[in-house]
Motif scaffolding. Structure first.
Motif: not given
Length: 232
Positions: A1-28
């Protein structure tokens, strides 16, 4: 898993984006990504969510958010791998842990470059210091966790990262001044200030403009005053 937070949140698992659609889940996910491979208490995650729900229902919302994140992890999973949504976003006694599997973290890279830059400064190697500190600053794409609603834990994490960023910026400026690169420094800071929200960049442009032509020591002292004022 690759994580970038120094800017917008980016979380990628196996190269695919894992960013939820809801604000609450993104916050978690953001709070978990701020502390990768570490236990985050469920109480902390629930407190973060009080922006989206009353305190008495935030724990129920937390479970919904966990399910949403795991659904995205399942879609990004590799059937041949041993990582599952439940082992990546792991329920542990007292809370949850985001298991990166040894993936990339821009925060860790920032700390590695910055640390090398500080050590180079300490031994008087300003050329190496300038290069490594520039590499650290170059990892920033914007404000930390840009676009994510921040509760108490995330607000503190963002503040800490921004303070570290200003400190690294100050060290890089001093390395550039020690190398006699006043004109180049002024130009680079002006370009950075045009594209970034960090107040310290814009203030340093003004400081260097006012002190341009004075001795390097005068410019360095002025830079230090500006950075200390910004960190106060």
């Amino acid at each position: 898993m690759d994580i970038e937070v120094l800017g917008g949140l980016s979380v990628r698992e196996n190269g695919l984006a894992v960013v939820p659609a809801t604000a609450a889940a993104r916050q978690v996910l953001a709070v978990l990504a701020a502390c990768p491979d570490q236990l985050v208490p469920a109480s902390v995650l629930a407190e973060e969510l009080t922006e989206h729900a009353p305190a008495e229902v935030s724990r129920s919302l937390l479970l919904t958010c966990v399910r949403q994140i795991r659904t995205l992890l399942a879609a990004a999973g590799d059937p041949a791998a041993r990582r599952t949504p439940e082992t990546v976003l792991r329920a542990v006694p007292g809370g949850y842990l985001l298991d990166t599997g040894g993936g990339r973290s821009d925060v860790h890279e920032f700390a590695r470059h910055a640390g090398a830059g500080y050590r180079a400064m300490a031994r008087g190697d300003h050329e190496t210091a300038s290069r490594r500190l520039r590499d650290a600053l170059g990892l920033w794409r914007g404000p930390a966790f840009d676009g994510i609603t921040a509760g108490p834990r995330l607000t503190a994490r963002i503040a800490g990262l921004e303070e570290t960023r200003v400190a690294v910026l100050g060290q890089w400026v001093e390395a550039q001044l020690a190398l006699g690169r006043h004109r180049e420094l002024r130009s680079e800071l002006h370009a950075a200030a045009s594209g970034r929200a960090l107040k310290a960049y814009r203030e340093l442009v003004d400081v260097l403009a006012a002190d341009f032509g004075r001795s390097p020591a005068d410019a360095t002292r002025a830079v230090r005053r500006t950075l200390l004022r910004g960190a106060a």
